[in-house]
Design an enzyme around this catalytic site. Sequence first.
Site, PDB file in Angstrom:
ATOM      1  N   HIS A 316     -11.240 -64.338 -32.952  1.00  0.00           N
ATOM      2  CA  HIS A 316     -12.433 -64.377 -31.544  1.00  0.00           C
ATOM      3  C   HIS A 316     -11.538 -65.188 -30.376  1.00  0.00           C
ATOM      4  CE1 HIS A 316     -16.239 -63.563 -33.748  1.00  0.00           C
ATOM      5  NE2 HIS A 316     -15.799 -63.971 -34.689  1.00  0.00           N
ATOM      6  N   LYS A 495     -22.039 -70.850 -20.382  1.00  0.00           N
ATOM      7  CA  LYS A 495     -21.299 -70.789 -21.393  1.00  0.00           C
ATOM      8  C   LYS A 495     -20.431 -72.134 -21.615  1.00  0.00           C
ATOM      9  CE  LYS A 495     -19.747 -67.327 -19.006  1.00  0.00           C
ATOM     10  NZ  LYS A 495     -19.420 -66.171 -20.228  1.00  0.00           N
ATOM     11  N   ARG A 496     -19.738 -72.198 -22.824  1.00  0.00           N
ATOM     12  CA  ARG A 496     -18.979 -73.503 -23.078  1.00  0.00           C
ATOM     13  C   ARG A 496     -18.165 -74.010 -21.719  1.00  0.00           C
ATOM     14  NH1 ARG A 496     -14.733 -72.728 -26.559  1.00  0.00           N
ATOM     15  NH2 ARG A 496     -15.049 -70.165 -26.366  1.00  0.00           N
ATOM     16  N   LYS A 501     -12.879 -70.055 -18.560  1.00  0.00           N
ATOM     17  CA  LYS A 501     -13.994 -69.616 -17.940  1.00  0.00           C
ATOM     18  C   LYS A 501     -14.359 -69.815 -16.472  1.00  0.00           C
ATOM     19  CE  LYS A 501     -16.239 -69.881 -22.825  1.00  0.00           C
ATOM     20  NZ  LYS A 501     -16.370 -68.732 -23.271  1.00  0.00           N
ATOM     21  N   THR A 602     -20.684 -62.504 -24.813  1.00  0.00           N
ATOM     22  CA  THR A 602     -21.948 -62.065 -25.203  1.00  0.00           C
ATOM     23  C   THR A 602     -22.946 -62.364 -24.357  1.00  0.00           C
ATOM     24  OG1 THR A 602     -22.086 -63.990 -26.821  1.00  0.00           O
ATOM     25  CG2 THR A 602     -21.590 -61.716 -27.842  1.00  0.00           C
ATOM     26  N   LYS A 606     -26.429 -59.963 -22.744  1.00  0.00           N
ATOM     27  CA  LYS A 606     -27.760 -60.397 -22.622  1.00  0.00           C
ATOM     28  C   LYS A 606     -28.195 -60.493 -21.119  1.00  0.00           C
ATOM     29  CE  LYS A 606     -26.623 -63.809 -26.295  1.00  0.00           C
ATOM     30  NZ  LYS A 606     -25.826 -65.133 -26.572  1.00  0.00           N
TER      31      LYS A 606
END
Length: 755
Positions: A316, A495-496, A501, A602, A606
């Site tokens: 992942h 998100k984290r 990111k 992910t 969504k």
Amino acid sequence: MPQINLTELAEQSFGTSLEQLDDRRIYKLLVKLVQERSATCPLNNGKKKLYYISAEFLIGKLLINNMIDLGIYDEVKDQLTAAGHDLNKIEEFEVEPSLGNGGLGRLAACFLDSIATLGLTGDGVGLNYHYGLFRQRFVDNQQKAVPDEWLGEQDILVDDDHSYTVEFGDFAVTSKLVNIDVPGYGQSTKNRLRLFDLASVDDGLVPGSSIDFDKTEIAKNLTLFLYPDDSDEQGRLLRIYQEYFMVSNAAQLLIDEAVERGSNLHDLADYAVVQINDTHPTMVIPELIRLLTTEHGIEFDEAVTIVRSMVAYTNHTILAEALEKWPLASLQKVSPAIADIIVKLDEIAKAEHDDPRVAIIDKHDTVHMAHMDIHFGFSINGVAALHTKILEDTELHPFYEIYPEKFSNKTNGITFRRWVHGANPALASLLDDVIGTDWRSTGDLSKLANFADDKDVLERLAATKVEAKAIMRQFMALEQGVTIPSNAIIDVQVKRIHEYKRQQMLALYIIWKYLDIKNGNRPKHPVTIIFGGKAAPAYTIAQDIIHLILTLSQWIANDPDVAPYLQVVMIENYNVTAAERVIPAADISEQISLASKEASGTSNMKFMLNGALTLCTLDGANVEIAELVGDENIYTFGASSKQVEQLYADGTYNAGALYRKPGIKLLVDFITNPAFMATGNAERLQRLHDDIKGKDWFMALLDIEEYIQTKERVLADYEDQDTWMRKALINIANAGTFSSDRTISQYNDEIWHLN
Ligand code: DL6
């Protein structure tokens, strides 16, 4: 199944009418109803069974999801509405389980839902963390981590008789097991999530205000937290103890259940397949070999052959820090028997492939867990096409040269039951009306594209967004104490918190926008930028990023020139429940990781499914979204993954040079402007400023200018609502690919081969 009559149930259970019943008692009534229905579902019981072992399962609240899967949701909702009750309010009495962290755990939860929905025999196996990851609090605009005490009030765990001894180096512990039912949508059968715990756990140890505990008291504290702080030696050891405890239990359970179903263990691979979710469960390989040899009398070579044909691994991440490597000495301390087997496996691998790049144990006596998975598993997959290609071409290339047949891609997916049916009922019923109800089981939304120019459908789609925004605004007001304007453009990054990111890049955009508004450029619609996510307690820069966001939020809210046009919100303790409120309401989906670094993502799926437009780099599954919807229905920007890989390879990325560009310097230096600094924590802000200016390892400054331009284009496009809603519709119509039912069918057809 008999029809449901809530009025009658209310009378029977509480001697009062449904109208008169308060939300708490209705909640209890529904929990009992779901438990009874679920108890009547037999377990899927094929010959071969999947064990999906994962350190995390971010399952979210289960009441509504289970009602959907059991086929009673619409009936219950209609009866409650008729009696004047709101299911969202009733759901507030449910405590969200704290068993996961981010995308990896949420993916595992979607997968369990799809495995059950496809009627496959397969359980999740993990640990029952008493305090979860942690509960996030904001104090002085900084993250404070406190224990997430979710276990006291939950109604979902069912005791299981299985109990095992797990032998560590110098002591042993006994486990106990609890299960959570996982019914399948449209099925009369179910699977389970199996969560192991210490029989001797002592969860009275942690004072309510701190996540600190004695990491050496394994027999009391092993299952208190998910991912305990591993910044010191004790923490790292504790993680290995946890991992070994998890897989030893899983392996013992797997063998017991296979024997019960008729295996003589020589044929174990006909009865069980293990999916190793990231490297945390890797020790299941030596543990199965240990059990087969020492407990069941199978020769070592045969045991290795058996295990090699029943274990598959999912990667992942390509981030080096997340690819686990443990010192052999630490593994020896936790389990000398496992360490011995790893040494033997390393010898076998070295005899087969004399190449230090693929060694399990390197010359520093460090054990590379992913290497063990690849040599001794029969399958390795990435989680999006680009990610798998990067694994094959660069990160794991030496392995790909040896075992090309083991590699495959399985692009992630999400369960539509939770992410449309449950989270966005207005959209779900619009879809039912326009394309029929088949999408609920097939995931096929493509027929919606036929309505891309249907004014009526586009208007109704816009109305679903208004409805979702109203629900989100109510949630924000009640749970977060924030008022969001009803006409705001909702721009979301959830998100984290991690530098790759690039929440820091969105923060720099906010500074740009703030200054632009100060200069008199007022947006036509107010813009509300919503963040949500937790930072690992030992990850200082991630905490600094949270602090910057919260300080900016306050600074802007206090500026009357800007506040009516720009709002920054950081959701406290972002979790699945918050996601279910925010994602359906979003107009813009922020997927802005540095290209090559986000394995898949992910939330991007969504948001798309819920009609938000994606603003993204070509990273992870964004690439597949862009291919599906076409350039005119997505907003992409930034360096490509090839360019980024080249910059890393050459070592030529120069943050300082980019920082010196006047437009960029203005933004970065805002962080340390004295007036702004005085409202926050100077040490945190200075450190973050210096890090961006001097290092910027994830290259926010490389992409910031193009990001600002692209985002301004998105905001301008929003003003043409007809065209915007057409784009939203095209996104929804193409989201079917990202149903986790599709992903799980592929895992089953190409890896697991369950009946
Ligand atoms: O595959 C699920 C999920 C991906 O969508 C994310 O892109 C990826 O970051 C996440 N990986 C992890 C593993 N650790 N790290 N970093 O959470 O998996």
